[in-house]
Each structure stands twice: as C-alpha cells, then as structure tokens.
Design a protein around this motif. Structure first.
Motif, PDB file in Angstrom:
ATOM      1  N   ARG A   1      11.479   6.618  -1.454  1.00 20.63           N
ATOM      2  CA  ARG A   1      12.641   6.655  -2.019  1.00 20.63           C
ATOM      3  C   ARG A   1      12.520   6.656  -3.543  1.00 20.63           C
ATOM      4  O   ARG A   1      13.161   7.487  -4.334  1.00 20.63           O
ATOM      5  CB  ARG A   1      13.436   5.555  -1.450  1.00 20.63           C
ATOM      6  CG  ARG A   1      14.000   5.625  -0.026  1.00 20.63           C
ATOM      7  CD  ARG A   1      15.048   4.835   0.439  1.00 20.63           C
ATOM      8  NE  ARG A   1      15.299   4.575   1.834  1.00 20.63           N
ATOM      9  CZ  ARG A   1      15.637   3.744   2.330  1.00 20.63           C
ATOM     10  NH1 ARG A   1      15.755   2.414   1.933  1.00 20.63           N
ATOM     11  NH2 ARG A   1      16.114   3.706   3.704  1.00 20.63           N
ATOM     12  N   THR A   2      11.663   5.637  -4.182  1.00 22.92           N
ATOM     13  CA  THR A   2      11.407   5.510  -5.411  1.00 22.92           C
ATOM     14  C   THR A   2      10.749   6.853  -6.047  1.00 22.92           C
ATOM     15  O   THR A   2      11.297   7.181  -7.311  1.00 22.92           O
ATOM     16  CB  THR A   2      10.590   4.284  -5.605  1.00 22.92           C
ATOM     17  OG1 THR A   2      10.961   3.184  -5.047  1.00 22.92           O
ATOM     18  CG2 THR A   2      10.581   4.120  -7.312  1.00 22.92           C
TER      19      THR A   2
ATOM     20  N   SER B   1       6.909  -0.620   3.407  1.00 24.54           N
ATOM     21  CA  SER B   1       6.688  -0.311   2.332  1.00 24.54           C
ATOM     22  C   SER B   1       6.537   1.050   1.775  1.00 24.54           C
ATOM     23  O   SER B   1       6.853   1.549   0.420  1.00 24.54           O
ATOM     24  CB  SER B   1       5.251  -0.749   2.165  1.00 24.54           C
ATOM     25  OG  SER B   1       4.416  -0.516   1.081  1.00 24.54           O
ATOM     26  N   LEU B   2       6.119   2.106   2.689  1.00 25.78           N
ATOM     27  CA  LEU B   2       5.957   3.472   2.317  1.00 25.78           C
ATOM     28  C   LEU B   2       7.430   4.001   2.030  1.00 25.78           C
ATOM     29  O   LEU B   2       7.531   4.891   1.015  1.00 25.78           O
ATOM     30  CB  LEU B   2       5.552   4.147   3.450  1.00 25.78           C
ATOM     31  CG  LEU B   2       5.257   5.772   3.399  1.00 25.78           C
ATOM     32  CD1 LEU B   2       4.454   5.969   2.165  1.00 25.78           C
ATOM     33  CD2 LEU B   2       4.886   6.270   4.684  1.00 25.78           C
ATOM     34  N   ILE B   3       8.442   3.688   2.933  1.00 27.58           N
ATOM     35  CA  ILE B   3       9.717   4.193   2.854  1.00 27.58           C
ATOM     36  C   ILE B   3      10.244   3.845   1.476  1.00 27.58           C
ATOM     37  O   ILE B   3      11.058   4.768   0.712  1.00 27.58           O
ATOM     38  CB  ILE B   3      10.658   3.810   3.957  1.00 27.58           C
ATOM     39  CG1 ILE B   3      10.105   4.447   5.054  1.00 27.58           C
ATOM     40  CG2 ILE B   3      12.076   4.224   3.644  1.00 27.58           C
ATOM     41  CD1 ILE B   3      10.924   4.166   6.581  1.00 27.58           C
TER      42      ILE B   3
ATOM     43  N   GLY C   1       0.885  -1.210   0.091  1.00 27.04           N
ATOM     44  CA  GLY C   1      -0.002  -0.055  -0.065  1.00 27.04           C
ATOM     45  C   GLY C   1       0.817   1.391   0.092  1.00 27.04           C
ATOM     46  O   GLY C   1       0.290   2.532  -0.374  1.00 27.04           O
ATOM     47  N   GLY C   2       2.188   1.215   0.500  1.00 24.26           N
ATOM     48  CA  GLY C   2       2.973   2.298   0.598  1.00 24.26           C
ATOM     49  C   GLY C   2       2.987   2.928  -0.831  1.00 24.26           C
ATOM     50  O   GLY C   2       3.422   4.239  -1.058  1.00 24.26           O
ATOM     51  N   ILE C   3       3.157   2.147  -2.025  1.00 23.56           N
ATOM     52  CA  ILE C   3       3.273   2.880  -3.253  1.00 23.56           C
ATOM     53  C   ILE C   3       1.996   3.915  -3.612  1.00 23.56           C
ATOM     54  O   ILE C   3       2.409   5.008  -3.896  1.00 23.56           O
ATOM     55  CB  ILE C   3       3.377   1.708  -4.440  1.00 23.56           C
ATOM     56  CG1 ILE C   3       4.309   0.625  -4.215  1.00 23.56           C
ATOM     57  CG2 ILE C   3       3.302   2.484  -5.593  1.00 23.56           C
ATOM     58  CD1 ILE C   3       4.221  -0.338  -5.085  1.00 23.56           C
TER      59      ILE C   3
END
Lengths: 374, 374
Positions: free
Chosen positions: A290-291, A284-286, A254-256
């Motif tokens: 970064r991406t 997942s968020l981190i 879900g971070g995406i």
DNA sequence: CTGTTAGCGCTTTCAT
DNA sequence: ATGAAAGCGCTAACAG
C-alpha cells in the motif's frame, strides 16, 4: 489471639496461613459422620461410570450433604496410587512464547476436561536437558499420556522407552522424523500449499509468487521453506511457470523489501498474486505494498497462512489458509484417548499419522487478476 | 508376531503400545534384586536432605546400578500419599495469550525447579467457572502451594477457604483487592510512574504527555488508566503543568491518531516528551511520529513501559521503564516458599504485599529537549 | 547403622 | 444392597 491450630497429622506441616489448619476430611470421616460405611461413601463420591446403583437415594443425599458441609475434596494422590491412573496428561512443547503452542494447550485443555482429564504443560525452551527433566517428572507423577512437540535433533530416547515399557501412550505433535516410533498429528502442510495454489489458479492467476522468511537457519525458517516447497509443487501441477520466490530473513518487516522488489517489476512481468509463508509476513507485505502504491487485491492478490487474529482485523481482512489449531488439539486428544483405552494405533505395523486439513478463509485480499495483467 | 504382553497387575491396563508392557519396578523389586532391604533402597533413592548416611558405599552403588538397569522411576503418587506433599505448585492465570503470563510461568518454572518443585499452570480464560474447576483439581491433587492471578470481580471464596483450611499457601499476583486475605506480589506501578516522571524532569522536559489505551472498559484499559494516574501524580510533584493526556482505544494502531494530534500542535505548545502506557503503544506512536515528520528523540522524546522484546529492536531502540517479570516470579516464589516452610507472611496482622521495583532501560528514544522548545 | 512395622486415603474384591 | 479386608508404593516411626 484468635489463632488456634489443631495438630492432627503425624507430620503436621507448619500452618501456612494464620488461622485454623485442620486435617482434610477423608471418606472415612464422612462415613463416620453420616453413619454409613466407607464403601457407600465411595460409591456416591466416586461413582463408576457404568454402575450407578448400590446406594439408596436418602443415604446418597445424606452423604453428599455431609461431604459438602465438611468441605470434602477427593485426594487424587491416594486415588492415583490405588487405581494406577492420574487422569492427567502431560504436554511438552518448545516454548509458550509461540502463539501456536498456547492456543494448542488451551484447546486441548478444553477437550480433555470434557473427558475428565486435566492437562499439565511444560516447555523445553529448545534444550534437550530441560525436555528430559520435564519428561522425567511426568513419567514419575505419573501422567496417563503424553503429547510431545519435539524439536528435531535431540530425542530423549531412553525416557520415551520408559514410556513404552510403562504403557504410557505418546502422541507426537508435528513430528516429521519420529513417526516410526509413535503416532503423530500434524497440519497438512502439503494440503495448505495445494489449497493456496488451487485458489489462485481458479481465480485466474497465472503468474504468482511465494514470499517467505526462510533465510534464518532456525526451526521457523525450516517451516517457511517447507511451506514454500509444497506451494511450488502444487503450483507446478497447474502451471508451467514456477512461482517467483521472494525470501527474507525478517518475518516482521520483511514485507518492505519484498514490496519494493514487486513494485520495481514491469506490470507485465509482475506476479498477480503472492502467497505468503505466514500471516505475519502477509500483513507486513500488504502494508508495504500500500505504501508503495500498489493496491490489494486490485493490482495484486495476497494470501497468508495460519489465520492469526490480526488477519481478521477489518483493516487487513486477509484472505488466508487457516491451519486449525483447535482441530489439531482435538485430533491429538482423540488419538491419545484411543490409546488410553487400549485401542491400537498402528495400521499394518506403521503408526498412524493424522493430518489435519487446512481451510481457506476468503476475506478481502485476494481476487481475480485485472484483465490488463493477463 | 513379536508382541508379547505380560500381565502382572491386577487391573492391567490394556497395552497402549505394540510391544511389551510390564509393571514398573518398585523399590521392593530393587531391594529383592539387590539383595538388600527396602529401607536401604529408600535411603539411597530418596535421600533426606540432612541425613546422607546410613548405607555403605558399595551397597549404595549396587542399588543405584540395579535401579538404573531396571529403569526405576519413583512413583510420585505413592510418595505424595505418604508424605502429604506433592512438590508441585499450581498457577492459575487468566490466559496464556498474554505474553506477561507465559514469561512469568517460564521464569517461575526455572526458579521452582532449582528448589525441587515443579509447576503446573492453568488458565481461567477470564471466567470464574473455569477458575473454579482448575482450583478444584489443584486442591485435590493436591498442590503444595498456589499462585493466583485473579481477575477482579469474581473470587472463588469457598475454594480459597479450602486452601486456608488445608494449609495450602496462596500468593496473589498483582492483586489489588484481595490483599487482606492473602499475601501478594505485584509490580510497583507507582514506582514506574515515578521513574518515568523523574527521568523526563531530569532531562529537562517541562511539557509532557501521557499516551495510553484507557478507553475500552476491560482489564487492560484499567491497567492503562492506573499507569496514567501514577505518572500524573508523580509529574504533579515536580511541575505545575499537568501532563497532556492522549487516550486511545486501540493499543496496536492508536499511535497514528496521537501522532496526528501532536503534529497539529504549535511547537511552543507541543509536549517535548511522551510517556506511554505500554511499549506496544510507544512503538506505534514512534512509527506514526516518524511518518508525520517528527523526529524521535530530537523533536520529541518517547518512553514506553514493560520492556517487551520489540523495544530492544535496533530499529526502535525504545527507552522504557522495564517491569521485570523475572524478578516478579522470583519474589512470588520466595514468598510462597517461605510459607511452605511455615514462616508466617503477616506483619502486624496484614499480609505482606511485595512490590517489585521497575528499572529504567535507557535506549535511544529519549533525550533532553531541544533548546528552542524551552 | 540396619531391619521391621504401621500407616497415608482410596479402590476393589469378596463375602454377607 | 451393604460390610469387611487387602493392597497400591512409598515414608517414617521404632526396635534391633
């Protein structure tokens, strides 16, 4: 043919291994071999905590020697029948696929062992029927005490009633609902929200978000929503602007989407810090941030919750609100063992509810916001 | 003050709950209440599988009714003492943090329950001392049978000897070494290598690789190396060119380096298919390959091993060699229950070693190689 | 087909 | 300090 089987028991079970199967040695046998009375053997092999006396040193040594030679192991069934206790405590949890429960079991086993108890665990797999069946076998073994992590809606009230009647103490794990009937231990989720909010506030953050996976309708989503609500309340006590809510249904990836949403905001509107419902979500968020080109913690601070092993990975170094499972296990056992020893667990008619405080583990993903963002 | 405590037992334990604690009802009590003999109660409440007869229907109904009203639950300690059996089987595994073991336990519990047995599990946490202590409590409970997943080097031989002497059957889980002393069940790892090699070969692949995390010196690395070796052997039987070996020490993120290595190869030299030691590694590799611009399965086929839940995720749809844990549990129980019923488990003096066959789960990450690559 | 009896191995009480 | 005896709740012989 070396196989020789000695039938000594009335109902000799068929030999399970090729080899010699003999009736296990009993205290009586040891007494005969050592030329002493059964009571002496008993006094040596099952010493009462207090009374260490009663047998002379040489006799004691002899008994221990004979017991060792004969491969004596005490028969707990017989002991239990005589004492009414099994030195076993039962645990029923929803599933062993949840890391939390396996950790809890492992810690609990450790601390119980230190007090001479062993732990047996069963899983309800989220069905009331399976819980009932395990409860029944535990009542009938019987276990000396019970620790239950119940799912909310279905209570096997009749069986729990049996526990009460029989004097089998019960402690609930994280129970929100049954507090009236049994004492319970749980993480202090409100305290966790408080801790995260306080940390952000003191670092200087004023625009924050809470990212959680509260969209599915299951137990786990319920937990996420509770954590969100406590964080929002805690933040509300410090700041005028409510935290931005980022919600997903996918605790793994879900971070995406959340990162995309954050990246799309104008820097002046963007929160400078994000608290997450779980470490899994935080990680997942981190990765996604970064991406997306946002630096953590330079552009955005992130804190997780739980302190899972991956959070300590140097590649992440997640700052997180740790919910100490070992402490929970310790508290559960303490509460239970107090009741095992007959100490009441009610105060003013209400059952005790022990809350285990969270701890902030400061690693590298949270810092003061950049001056430009303020 | 509503609290009223009835002291009936000689050693009355202090009441654990606020409320009335009574001595649990016994068969004798039920007999008295129902005005029948204890044997009648016994015949109804603990029917022997074969002999269903003995008590008239009305008497039976009465007994059941009284038992229900009194909240009767059979005391298993007493039953065990009288029968010499506990209907409990013990399991000792290394850790519950490994998904494999928790799955195994859950499946085993299911199948044992169907046969009237319950399962108690303990973890050695990779120490011999802890294994010994759990073994001891299991021998002394005593359990009717034992399933052991032992780590290689340390065997508690004396305690296992006790099991043999007492006729407690033991089944080993995935044991490579102790096969001589006890029967065992394990996955057919050689078959898994065979299956993957065969699948690749029949799809038309001729240049393949095996990617595994065999660099660390622990048990898990050992497993990776074994899997590698079996795949290489199986491939060797089909093709002249040995599989390219890609090795990492990081089972979680090692795919990144492996993907880089693969991407750097000229297309004519690059393997067209990669088998992986675990699904976890396969998934890590696939993500990294995608990031590196290689398409799966168009440019490169990937198969995993295990069939973990994440492999079925639509975002991955990993083709994998499934190692069926449920089948393993079933086989372990079958072997053990045969021994419980006295059937020998040796054939020609050697203990049976049951291998559970793998299954190929074809999803979307493996296909025939592109014609250009041939 | 029912009831009586004798243990299972251990703990505990009571008497010596 | 040591020995004899009773009993935990249930099961499995045997006799009626």
């Amino acid at each position: 043919m070396m196989t020789r089987i000695i039938y000594l028991m009335k109902n000799t079970p068929a030999p399970a291994e090729t080899g010699t199967v003999t009736k296990p040695p009993t205290m009586t046998l040891i007494a005969r071999h050592a030329g002493v009375s059964r009571v002496a053997v008993h006094a040596v092999l099952s010493p009462r905590p207090g009374s260490n006396i009663g047998v002379s040193q040489e006799k004691r040594d002899l008994i221990l020697k004979v017991a060792r030679e004969l491969g004596y192991v005490r028969n707990e069934s017989a002991r239990s029948l005589a004492t009414g206790r099994t030195n076993t405590i039962g645990v029923i949890v929803q599933s062993l696929k949840t890391r939390f429960f396996t950790d809890f079991f492992t810690y609990l086993d450790e601390v119980c062992y230190a007090d001479g108890y062993s732990v047996t665990i069963s899983t309800s797999e989220f069905t009331s029927a399976r819980e009932a069946r395990h409860l029944r076998t535990m009542v009938s073994r019987p276990v000396d005490g019970l620790i239950l992590a119940q799912s909310s809606p279905w209570h096997n009230d009749d069986l729990l009633e049996q526990c009460s009647v029989r004097g089998i103490p019960v402690v609930l794990l994280g129970g929100d609902d049954l507090e009236l009937k049994f004492p319970s231990v749980a993480f202090d989720t409100a305290g966790a929200g408080e801790l995260a909010a306080d940390y952000f506030y003191r670092l200087g953050h004023r625009r924050v978000a809470f990212f959680h996976a509260g969209e599915a309708g299951d137990d786990s989503a319920r937990m996420h929503n509770v954590r969100h609500s406590f964080f929002a309340q805690a933040w509300g006590r410090r700041s005028l602007s409510a935290p931005l809510a980022l919600v997903t249904g996918d605790p793994a990836h879900g971070g995406i989407q959340a990162a995309a949403k954050l990246a799309a905001l104008a820097p002046a509107d963007r929160p400078t810090a994000v608290a997450c419902g779980t470490d899994e979500l935080a990680i997942s968020l981190i990765y996604a941030l970064r991406t997306a080109g946002l630096r953590v913690p330079e552009d955005l601070s992130v804190v997780g919750c739980d302190d899972i092993p991956a959070a300590a990975d140097p590649g992440i170094a997640l700052t997180t609100v740790k919910l100490p499972t070992d402490g929970l296990a310790r508290q559960a056992w303490q509460l239970l063992s107090r009741k095992l020893h007959g100490k009441p667990s009610t105060k003013g008619g209400k059952h005790s509810k022990i809350l285990v405080p969270p701890e902030l583990v400061a690693r590298a993903t949270a810092a003061s916001p950049p001056p430009a963002a303020l």
